[in-house]
Scaffold this motif. Structure first.
Motif, short mmCIF file in Angstrom:
data_model
loop_
_atom_site.label_atom_id
_atom_site.label_comp_id
_atom_site.label_asym_id
_atom_site.label_seq_id
_atom_site.Cartn_x
_atom_site.Cartn_y
_atom_site.Cartn_z
N ILE A 190 0.84 -1.21 0.00
CA ILE A 190 0.00 0.00 0.00
C ILE A 190 0.87 1.25 0.00
O ILE A 190 0.57 2.23 -0.70
N ALA A 191 1.95 1.23 0.75
CA ALA A 191 2.83 2.41 0.82
C ALA A 191 3.49 2.67 -0.53
O ALA A 191 3.75 3.84 -0.89
N ASN A 192 3.75 1.61 -1.31
CA ASN A 192 4.42 1.76 -2.61
C ASN A 192 3.45 1.68 -3.78
O ASN A 192 3.87 1.39 -4.90
N VAL A 193 2.15 1.90 -3.52
CA VAL A 193 1.16 1.73 -4.58
C VAL A 193 1.38 2.70 -5.73
O VAL A 193 1.10 2.39 -6.89
N ASP A 194 1.91 3.88 -5.44
CA ASP A 194 2.15 4.85 -6.51
C ASP A 194 3.25 4.40 -7.46
O ASP A 194 3.30 4.83 -8.62
N ALA A 195 4.11 3.51 -7.00
CA ALA A 195 5.19 3.00 -7.85
C ALA A 195 4.79 1.75 -8.61
O ALA A 195 5.35 1.46 -9.68
N THR A 196 3.82 1.01 -8.10
CA THR A 196 3.43 -0.27 -8.72
C THR A 196 2.25 -0.14 -9.67
O THR A 196 2.09 -0.97 -10.57
N VAL A 197 1.42 0.88 -9.50
CA VAL A 197 0.24 1.06 -10.36
C VAL A 197 0.54 2.15 -11.38
O VAL A 197 0.74 3.31 -11.01
N PRO A 198 0.56 1.83 -12.66
CA PRO A 198 0.87 2.85 -13.68
C PRO A 198 -0.21 3.93 -13.75
O PRO A 198 -1.40 3.66 -13.55
N LEU B 26 -1.17 6.26 -11.88
CA LEU B 26 -2.02 6.51 -10.71
C LEU B 26 -2.27 8.00 -10.51
O LEU B 26 -3.28 8.39 -9.90
N GLU B 27 -1.39 8.83 -11.05
CA GLU B 27 -1.58 10.28 -10.90
C GLU B 27 -2.82 10.79 -11.63
O GLU B 27 -3.28 11.91 -11.35
N LEU B 28 -3.38 9.98 -12.54
CA LEU B 28 -4.62 10.39 -13.20
C LEU B 28 -5.76 10.57 -12.20
O LEU B 28 -6.66 11.39 -12.41
N LEU B 29 -5.73 9.79 -11.11
CA LEU B 29 -6.79 9.90 -10.11
C LEU B 29 -6.69 11.22 -9.34
O LEU B 29 -7.68 11.69 -8.79
N LEU B 30 -5.48 11.79 -9.30
CA LEU B 30 -5.32 13.07 -8.61
C LEU B 30 -6.10 14.17 -9.33
O LEU B 30 -6.56 15.12 -8.69
N ASP B 31 -6.27 14.04 -10.64
CA ASP B 31 -7.05 15.03 -11.39
C ASP B 31 -8.53 14.97 -11.04
O ASP B 31 -9.28 15.89 -11.37
N GLY C 171 -9.62 14.74 -7.95
CA GLY C 171 -9.78 15.20 -6.57
C GLY C 171 -9.39 14.19 -5.51
O GLY C 171 -9.65 14.41 -4.32
N LEU C 172 -8.77 13.08 -5.90
CA LEU C 172 -8.34 12.08 -4.92
C LEU C 172 -6.87 12.30 -4.57
O LEU C 172 -6.04 12.47 -5.45
N ARG C 173 -6.58 12.28 -3.28
CA ARG C 173 -5.19 12.45 -2.83
C ARG C 173 -4.55 11.09 -2.64
O ARG C 173 -5.22 10.07 -2.47
N MET C 174 -3.22 11.05 -2.65
CA MET C 174 -2.51 9.79 -2.48
C MET C 174 -2.78 9.20 -1.11
O MET C 174 -2.89 7.97 -0.95
N ASP C 175 -2.93 10.05 -0.08
CA ASP C 175 -3.27 9.54 1.25
C ASP C 175 -4.65 8.89 1.26
O ASP C 175 -4.86 7.88 1.94
N ASP C 176 -5.60 9.48 0.50
CA ASP C 176 -6.94 8.87 0.40
C ASP C 176 -6.85 7.48 -0.21
O ASP C 176 -7.53 6.54 0.25
N ILE C 177 -6.02 7.33 -1.23
CA ILE C 177 -5.88 6.03 -1.90
C ILE C 177 -5.30 5.00 -0.94
O ILE C 177 -5.80 3.86 -0.84
N ARG C 178 -4.27 5.36 -0.21
CA ARG C 178 -3.65 4.42 0.73
C ARG C 178 -4.61 4.05 1.86
O ARG C 178 -4.71 2.88 2.25
N HIS C 179 -5.32 5.04 2.40
CA HIS C 179 -6.28 4.75 3.47
C HIS C 179 -7.40 3.85 2.98
O HIS C 179 -7.84 2.94 3.70
N ALA C 180 -7.86 4.09 1.75
CA ALA C 180 -8.95 3.28 1.20
C ALA C 180 -8.52 1.83 1.01
O ALA C 180 -9.24 0.89 1.37
#
Length: 365
Positions: free
Chosen positions: A273-281, A283-288, A290-299
């Motif tokens: 979960i901590a490295n999800v931004d590196a393993t999922v191609p 992923l920054e598209l979700l930031l557009d 309104g989702l934050r990286m912390d929201d993704i990890r918590h979810a």
């Protein structure tokens, strides 16, 4: 006497289109049942009424007939300013309905319908410049009416959002099937067919290949128009971009969620979960959205504590029916429930044998 004769003839003449409208209303009520049961006689007799529209927009014929009826009555109104306003208002509503429903089977016809409505409104606007106003009072009341409509839009939206949030207005989708097509595409289709056939749910079942019109609206649908998010738990669902977006949106907006643990599912550990931004191609598209990286990890971490239903590898129709009943009745938070598959002996003579790899869950589904 002459006036009474004209009035009587007009009432009798008006009864013809009203009778036609009543008949079409009856046909629209019968259409879903006839389509579901494959009523060939009904389709042959009345298919000309509906064949131009998508099956789910069959009722649009009522809007077409209603629009024609209203536009034909408008010239009876004596004041020209009222005629122009009513004509333009009716066409505006028609254009908005067409834009929202997209009823025509051929997509280009939807844009043609919208374009013709806008051009007719433009003609009326240009014609309105040449008419004389009979009464300023009538024009004033029209302006007041339009102003009140504009002032009511924002409060109406706020009230609608509040009612939807509190459950007074039911959300459109009773269930949203979050899945990876490669791992659970066939099972997702089976689940939707079973849920729809149960007739015990109020609302639709969202399956992306049926209901998704645009990726831009996907996450907003999860946030505002879904009662229960059903995650079909497979190895790929927790590393697929849009599945992560759907689960994160449901978590952020407190949408009730259930995980169906399919064979081979595993929950991401803390390091993954901590490295999800590196393993999922990408992923920054979700930031557009309104989702934050912390929201993704918590979810992703929170979904390990969601109500879970264990699905067997050799699932059959009886077990799927039990699963549907469980989803409709609800699963308590934190519960882990196991669905067991029961072998059902064949009844009567078997006409068709389907050979499938019993070690593959998708083949079984």
């Amino acid at each position: 006497d002459d006036h009474m004769i004209m009035l009587t003839v007009s009432v009798l003449a008006l009864s013809l289109p009203l009778a036609l409208l009543a008949k079409v209303v009856m046909l629209c009520r019968q259409f879903p049942t006839a389509l579901r049961h494959g009523d060939v006689d009904f389709m042959r007799a009345y298919g000309f009424v509906f064949f131009r529209f998508r099956p789910e927009a069959h009722f649009y014929i009522l809007l077409v007939l209603g629009r024609g009826l209203v536009l034909s009555i408008i010239p009876v109104v004596p004041q020209q300013s009222v005629q122009v306003f009513t004509f333009m208002f009716t066409l505006m509503l028609s254009v908005e309905c067409t834009n929202h429903i997209k009823p025509w089977r051929v997509q280009v016809l939807n844009w043609v319908d919208i374009g013709l409505g806008c051009l007719l409104n433009l003609y009326l606007l240009l014609g309105a410049l040449a008419i004389s106003v009979e009464s300023l009072d009538i024009l004033g009341w029209i302006c007041v009416f339009v102003t009140l409509l504009m002032l009511m839009i924002i409060p109406a939206l706020l009230v609608h959002a509040a009612f939807k949030h509190t459950g007074v207005i039911a959300k459109s989708f009773r269930f949203f099937l979050c899945h990876s097509k490669a791992d659970a595409g066939a099972f997702a289709r089976w689940m939707k067919m079973s849920l729809v056939a149960s007739n015990n749910i109020h609302g639709e079942v969202f399956l992306d290949c049926d209901n998704l019109e645009s990726l831009d609206s996907l996450l907003s649908i999860v946030a505002t128009d879904v009662q229960t998010l059903v995650v079909l738990g497979t190895p790929a669902v927790f590393v697929r971009l849009w599945c992560i977006g759907e689960m994160t949106t449901a978590h952020v907006h407190a949408v009730h969620s259930i995980v169906l643990a399919l064979p081979g599912m595993y929950v991401l550990d803390e390091q993954a979960i901590a490295n999800v931004d590196a393993t999922v191609p990408d992923l920054e598209l979700l930031l557009d959205h309104g989702l934050r990286m912390d929201d993704i990890r918590h979810a992703l971490g929170a979904f390990s504590a969601k109500p879970t239903v264990q699905i067997p590898l050799d699932i059959n129709a009886r077990a799927c029916d039990e699963l549907v009943r469980m989803l409709v009745n609800g699963v308590s938070d934190g519960a882990v429930v196991c669905i067991r598959s029961c072998r059902v002996p064949p009844v009567g003579s078997v006409k068709t044998v389907i050979v499938a790899d019993s070690a593959s869950f998708e083949a079984t589904a």
